[in-house]
Design an enzyme around this catalytic site. Sequence first.
Site, PDB file in Angstrom:
ATOM      1  N   HIS A 158      -6.215   0.274   6.588  1.00 34.25           N
ATOM      2  CA  HIS A 158      -6.265  -0.462   7.859  1.00 34.25           C
ATOM      3  C   HIS A 158      -7.614  -0.301   8.586  1.00 34.25           C
ATOM      4  CE1 HIS A 158      -2.137  -0.863   6.927  1.00 34.25           C
ATOM      5  NE2 HIS A 158      -1.680   0.214   7.523  1.00 34.25           N
ATOM      6  N   LYS A 169       0.843  -1.170   0.000  1.00 35.94           N
ATOM      7  CA  LYS A 169       0.000   0.000   0.000  1.00 35.94           C
ATOM      8  C   LYS A 169       0.892   1.239   0.000  1.00 35.94           C
ATOM      9  CE  LYS A 169      -1.023   2.062   3.749  1.00 35.94           C
ATOM     10  NZ  LYS A 169      -0.011   2.666   4.603  1.00 35.94           N
TER      11      LYS A 169
HETATM   12  P1  NDP Z   1      11.961   3.852   0.697  1.00 36.52           P
HETATM   13  O1  NDP Z   1      11.939   5.166   0.035  1.00 36.52           O
HETATM   14  O2  NDP Z   1      12.649   3.702   2.012  1.00 36.52           O
HETATM   15  O3  NDP Z   1      12.603   2.777  -0.295  1.00 36.52           O
HETATM   16  C1  NDP Z   1      12.301   2.731  -1.658  1.00 36.52           C
HETATM   17  C2  NDP Z   1      13.155   1.644  -2.289  1.00 36.52           C
HETATM   18  O4  NDP Z   1      12.877   1.611  -3.677  1.00 36.52           O
HETATM   19  C3  NDP Z   1      14.637   1.845  -2.134  1.00 36.52           C
HETATM   20  O5  NDP Z   1      15.256   0.594  -1.910  1.00 36.52           O
HETATM   21  C4  NDP Z   1      15.061   2.369  -3.508  1.00 36.52           C
HETATM   22  O6  NDP Z   1      16.392   2.003  -3.653  1.00 36.52           O
HETATM   23  C5  NDP Z   1      14.110   1.581  -4.391  1.00 36.52           C
HETATM   24  N1  NDP Z   1      13.860   2.165  -5.697  1.00 36.52           N
HETATM   25  C6  NDP Z   1      13.339   3.376  -5.994  1.00 36.52           C
HETATM   26  N2  NDP Z   1      13.259   3.541  -7.330  1.00 36.52           N
HETATM   27  C7  NDP Z   1      13.722   2.396  -7.882  1.00 36.52           C
HETATM   28  C8  NDP Z   1      13.913   1.953  -9.212  1.00 36.52           C
HETATM   29  N3  NDP Z   1      13.574   2.709 -10.266  1.00 36.52           N
HETATM   30  N4  NDP Z   1      14.430   0.713  -9.402  1.00 36.52           N
HETATM   31  C9  NDP Z   1      14.777  -0.068  -8.364  1.00 36.52           C
HETATM   32  N5  NDP Z   1      14.624   0.308  -7.090  1.00 36.52           N
HETATM   33  C10 NDP Z   1      14.119   1.527  -6.849  1.00 36.52           C
HETATM   34  O7  NDP Z   1      10.442   3.369   0.792  1.00 36.52           O
HETATM   35  P2  NDP Z   1       9.790   2.334   1.822  1.00 36.52           P
HETATM   36  O8  NDP Z   1      10.665   1.154   1.952  1.00 36.52           O
HETATM   37  O9  NDP Z   1       9.388   3.050   3.050  1.00 36.52           O
HETATM   38  O10 NDP Z   1       8.435   1.960   1.080  1.00 36.52           O
HETATM   39  C11 NDP Z   1       8.391   1.120  -0.047  1.00 36.52           C
HETATM   40  C12 NDP Z   1       6.928   0.870  -0.400  1.00 36.52           C
HETATM   41  O11 NDP Z   1       6.282   0.268   0.701  1.00 36.52           O
HETATM   42  C13 NDP Z   1       6.141   2.148  -0.687  1.00 36.52           C
HETATM   43  O12 NDP Z   1       5.124   1.852  -1.600  1.00 36.52           O
HETATM   44  C14 NDP Z   1       5.515   2.468   0.662  1.00 36.52           C
HETATM   45  O13 NDP Z   1       4.372   3.243   0.554  1.00 36.52           O
HETATM   46  C15 NDP Z   1       5.184   1.070   1.144  1.00 36.52           C
HETATM   47  N6  NDP Z   1       5.058   0.956   2.596  1.00 36.52           N
HETATM   48  C16 NDP Z   1       6.094   1.215   3.418  1.00 36.52           C
HETATM   49  C17 NDP Z   1       5.965   1.063   4.791  1.00 36.52           C
HETATM   50  C18 NDP Z   1       7.101   1.309   5.712  1.00 36.52           C
HETATM   51  O14 NDP Z   1       6.909   1.079   6.930  1.00 36.52           O
HETATM   52  N7  NDP Z   1       8.253   1.766   5.234  1.00 36.52           N
HETATM   53  C19 NDP Z   1       4.675   0.634   5.395  1.00 36.52           C
HETATM   54  C20 NDP Z   1       3.644   0.374   4.441  1.00 36.52           C
HETATM   55  C21 NDP Z   1       3.836   0.540   3.091  1.00 36.52           C
HETATM   56  P3  NDP Z   1      17.444   2.695  -4.632  1.00 36.52           P
HETATM   57  O15 NDP Z   1      17.367   4.166  -4.380  1.00 36.52           O
HETATM   58  O16 NDP Z   1      18.731   2.029  -4.258  1.00 36.52           O
HETATM   59  O17 NDP Z   1      16.997   2.313  -5.997  1.00 36.52           O
HETATM   60  C1  BG6 Z   2       1.524   1.887   7.789  1.00 39.38           C
HETATM   61  C2  BG6 Z   2       1.436   3.373   7.697  1.00 39.38           C
HETATM   62  O1  BG6 Z   2       0.712   1.292   6.822  1.00 39.38           O
HETATM   63  O2  BG6 Z   2       1.087   1.467   9.084  1.00 39.38           O
HETATM   64  C3  BG6 Z   2       2.277   4.026   8.779  1.00 39.38           C
HETATM   65  O3  BG6 Z   2       1.913   3.780   6.427  1.00 39.38           O
HETATM   66  C4  BG6 Z   2       1.883   3.493  10.144  1.00 39.38           C
HETATM   67  O4  BG6 Z   2       2.123   5.436   8.748  1.00 39.38           O
HETATM   68  C5  BG6 Z   2       1.882   1.976  10.151  1.00 39.38           C
HETATM   69  O5  BG6 Z   2       2.827   3.981  11.093  1.00 39.38           O
HETATM   70  C6  BG6 Z   2       1.293   1.440  11.439  1.00 39.38           C
HETATM   71  O6  BG6 Z   2       1.481   0.053  11.498  1.00 39.38           O
HETATM   72  P1  BG6 Z   2       1.559  -0.701  12.903  1.00 39.38           P
HETATM   73  O7  BG6 Z   2       1.670  -2.125  12.520  1.00 39.38           O
HETATM   74  O8  BG6 Z   2       2.770  -0.169  13.603  1.00 39.38           O
HETATM   75  O9  BG6 Z   2       0.300  -0.363  13.635  1.00 39.38           O
END
Ligand code: NDP
Ligand code: BG6
Length: 490
Positions: free
Chosen positions: A242, A150
């Site tokens: 959620h 998401k």
């Molecule tokens: P980040 O910004 O921390 O990481 C993004 C990742 O994508 C990096 O590893 C980056 O690495 C890679 N990336 C970006 N562009 C490219 C590309 N063109 N090719 C290959 N790799 C690429 O994001 P998050 O990890 O926080 O989130 C990732 C996804 O998960 C999003 O959709 C976010 O909404 C979702 N999400 C995240 C949560 C969290 O707790 N973090 C919770 C719920 C959902 P590099 O720059 O080396 O390419």
């Molecule tokens: C993620 C949201 O989906 O859920 C965050 O993007 C939030 O903003 C998180 O903090 C909460 O998850 P949990 O499992 O810690 O309640």
Amino acid sequence: MSQLIPVEPFDCVVFGATGDLALRKLMPALYHRWRDGQIPENSRIVGASRSELDAASYRALVREKFIEFFPKEEIDETAWKGFIERVSYCPLDVDKADSNWPRLAGELDAAPGKKRVFYFALPPSLYGDVAANIVKAGLKTPETAVVLEKPIGSDLASARAINDAVGRSFEERQVFRIDHYLGKETVQNLLILRFANSIFEPVWNASAIDHVQITVNETVGAGSRAAYYDKSGALRDMVQNHLLQLLCLVAMEPPLDLVADTVRDEKIKVLRALRRFTAKCADEDTVRGQYRAGSVNLEPVAGYEEELGGPSRAETFVAIKAHVDNWRWAGVPFYLRTGKRMSERKSEIVIQFKDVAHSIVGKEAGKLAPTRLVIRLQPDEGVKLLLMTKEPGPGGLRLRYVPLNLSYAATFTERYPDAYERLLMAVVRGDLGLFMRRDEVEAAWSWVDGILEAWENDGGRVLPYPAGTDGPNRAAVLLGRDGREWFDGV
Ligand code: NDP
Ligand code: BG6
């Protein structure tokens, strides 16, 4: 006693391998499943993102981040060695069809019938392209599953565009849309509580229930995800997925069985029955807030705009009075609230039953409180039924409001897996029941779009609240004007 059901050997590619989600949640989840003996020997895990790393430096990064987020004692050196040997890395720009795809292909097992999982821990704007590039690179097999994080879009139109784009490359049976709340133990227990106990169903409706509250409060702020969060806000980030999933599980009709589509068919009926917002009712029945500087757990914390480094109208708190317009729930409001930098971390569902028809005790015995079923999702997982009881002993009739208490910590002493552990294994098994179907995601957006449209036209009334509190006062008024209040414990 928990039982471990090993899964078939699989190859899992984590796109976005250097990102927060991959390093904080996915790699630790895979390690824990390996340590517990659920992942077979000839499985492989491949990290892929643009950063030019070799396998050794990626493995070191996975360990460094694990230690940052988990107690070091969680690392069993023998298990870690076995796990990390299975982890490799491929620098790849998923957006480009002429990137390192042949090398990624070389990292995967070509044995026919082996399960392949491609996890999109990437910005959602890339989902369509990465799906197409997997196909172009010849990596799609009949046993391939793609996992979409998401948010799937930021409104109905963008969600449809992403679903269409992914749907051009993969069949719906291959698409696993994550809502990690569905993997939480206590969320799964909602169905069992409701449908494996005979006492609840007869009273689970408008004739016995006064209203329902769903709260998901966090003490953390937007933190390092502020750039994403600012474009999203609490409504898109938390309610669209959620909170609405929780609402569905509380409000749905009994499914015939736990087959994925049977449950999902019932959930979507709830989403379709949600009353749409008009500008007038959004003004009355929704509250938006944004945290200012304050203190959380006695620690001073900055305001949202200070963290962000500029002005913003993103809501970090939202409260909504929602209605499910169907026979079962006619006239029963569902009050939803979620916020960051709240006074305490708490995810909880409160089913408040109607007052007794007539009190047989005098006022001197104490006030009668309504029966409440409190389902605590996190922390301190458990279920409480709050009841009026006679305080024992002499001295006249005195009433006390006390819980029948099922505490998970006291009852189940074993470690149970984190949501991502369970969800990853469910993907490998091909169990779609814990994931959102395309029409569910779109129905949820359709309802949220109504609120977003109303908010766009009201000039953006986001109320400030000090960090470490329960949100703007108007959230209390939302219930107060109905003669109700948020339940914050006894
Ligand atoms: P980040 O910004 O921390 O990481 C993004 C990742 O994508 C990096 O590893 C980056 O690495 C890679 N990336 C970006 N562009 C490219 C590309 N063109 N090719 C290959 N790799 C690429 O994001 P998050 O990890 O926080 O989130 C990732 C996804 O998960 C999003 O959709 C976010 O909404 C979702 N999400 C995240 C949560 C969290 O707790 N973090 C919770 C719920 C959902 P590099 O720059 O080396 O390419
Ligand atoms: C993620 C949201 O989906 O859920 C965050 O993007 C939030 O903003 C998180 O903090 C909460 O998850 P949990 O499992 O810690 O309640």
